[in-house]
Design a protein around this motif. Structure first.
Motif, PDB file in Angstrom:
ATOM      1  N   ILE A 242     -11.330  21.061   8.069  1.00 47.15           N
ATOM      2  CA  ILE A 242     -12.647  20.424   7.956  1.00 47.15           C
ATOM      3  C   ILE A 242     -13.453  20.671   9.228  1.00 47.15           C
ATOM      4  O   ILE A 242     -14.647  20.995   9.158  1.00 47.15           O
ATOM      5  CB  ILE A 242     -12.510  18.919   7.645  1.00 47.15           C
ATOM      6  CG1 ILE A 242     -11.965  18.732   6.216  1.00 47.15           C
ATOM      7  CG2 ILE A 242     -13.855  18.204   7.811  1.00 47.15           C
ATOM      8  CD1 ILE A 242     -11.627  17.304   5.845  1.00 47.15           C
ATOM      9  N   GLU A 243     -12.820  20.570  10.387  1.00 54.27           N
ATOM     10  CA  GLU A 243     -13.506  20.843  11.649  1.00 54.27           C
ATOM     11  C   GLU A 243     -13.946  22.303  11.727  1.00 54.27           C
ATOM     12  O   GLU A 243     -15.032  22.605  12.236  1.00 54.27           O
ATOM     13  CB  GLU A 243     -12.596  20.491  12.824  1.00 54.27           C
ATOM     14  CG  GLU A 243     -12.399  18.992  12.982  1.00 54.27           C
ATOM     15  CD  GLU A 243     -11.307  18.617  13.966  1.00 54.27           C
ATOM     16  OE1 GLU A 243     -10.720  19.514  14.611  1.00 54.27           O
ATOM     17  OE2 GLU A 243     -11.020  17.405  14.088  1.00 54.27           O
ATOM     18  N   PHE A 244     -13.143  23.213  11.219  1.00 58.42           N
ATOM     19  CA  PHE A 244     -13.485  24.631  11.127  1.00 58.42           C
ATOM     20  C   PHE A 244     -14.768  24.801  10.298  1.00 58.42           C
ATOM     21  O   PHE A 244     -15.688  25.523  10.683  1.00 58.42           O
ATOM     22  CB  PHE A 244     -12.296  25.374  10.492  1.00 58.42           C
ATOM     23  CG  PHE A 244     -12.518  26.810  10.136  1.00 58.42           C
ATOM     24  CD1 PHE A 244     -12.574  27.788  11.112  1.00 58.42           C
ATOM     25  CD2 PHE A 244     -12.620  27.200   8.807  1.00 58.42           C
ATOM     26  CE1 PHE A 244     -12.750  29.129  10.783  1.00 58.42           C
ATOM     27  CE2 PHE A 244     -12.785  28.522   8.463  1.00 58.42           C
ATOM     28  CZ  PHE A 244     -12.859  29.494   9.451  1.00 58.42           C
ATOM     29  N   LEU A 245     -14.845  24.079   9.177  1.00 52.04           N
ATOM     30  CA  LEU A 245     -16.030  24.164   8.316  1.00 52.04           C
ATOM     31  C   LEU A 245     -17.242  23.500   8.957  1.00 52.04           C
ATOM     32  O   LEU A 245     -18.366  23.989   8.810  1.00 52.04           O
ATOM     33  CB  LEU A 245     -15.735  23.544   6.948  1.00 52.04           C
ATOM     34  CG  LEU A 245     -14.706  24.307   6.117  1.00 52.04           C
ATOM     35  CD1 LEU A 245     -14.392  23.556   4.835  1.00 52.04           C
ATOM     36  CD2 LEU A 245     -15.188  25.712   5.814  1.00 52.04           C
ATOM     37  N   GLU A 246     -17.036  22.403   9.676  1.00 51.19           N
ATOM     38  CA  GLU A 246     -18.152  21.754  10.375  1.00 51.19           C
ATOM     39  C   GLU A 246     -18.737  22.708  11.414  1.00 51.19           C
ATOM     40  O   GLU A 246     -19.961  22.770  11.577  1.00 51.19           O
ATOM     41  CB  GLU A 246     -17.681  20.456  11.040  1.00 51.19           C
ATOM     42  CG  GLU A 246     -17.408  19.351  10.046  1.00 51.19           C
ATOM     43  CD  GLU A 246     -16.778  18.112  10.655  1.00 51.19           C
ATOM     44  OE1 GLU A 246     -16.907  17.039  10.034  1.00 51.19           O
ATOM     45  OE2 GLU A 246     -16.159  18.197  11.731  1.00 51.19           O
TER      46      GLU A 246
END
Length: 73
Positions: A7-11
Motif C-alpha cells: 500500500i505504501e508502494f502504491l501511495e
C-alpha cells in the motif's frame, strides 16, 4: 513484502499522503489514479519485479487490494 508495504508502494506511485489508501480503496475514486500513475506503476513493476503489466490487466484493477494481490510478496 507485507500488505502495508504494498500500500505504501502504491501511495508513493500515486503521490498521495501516507495512510490515505486502504486495501478497499476504489481506484476510480482516487483523483491521483490517472494515466501518469498507471504508467509509473507499469515501469516500477517491470523494474522491481520483472512483471509486464498490460493495459487489460490495469483495467481489471478496481481496488488497491487488486493491485496488491498482483505484487509479489
Amino acid at each position: 513484502m507485507t500488505l502495508q508495504e504494498k500500500i505504501e508502494f502504491l501511495e508513493d506511485i500515486m503521490d498521495v499522503e501516507e495512510g490515505s489508501l486502504t486495501e478497499s480503496t476504489i481506484l476510480e475514486e482516487v483523483e491521483e489514479w490517472d494515466s501518469l500513475s498507471t504508467l509509473t506503476l507499469t515501469v516500477k513493476m517491470k523494474q522491481e519485479y520483472d512483471i509486464n503489466l498490460t493495459t487489460e490487466t490495469i483495467k481489471e484493477f478496481v481496488t488497491v487490494r487488486d493491485i496488491c494481490n498482483y505484487i509479489p510478496d
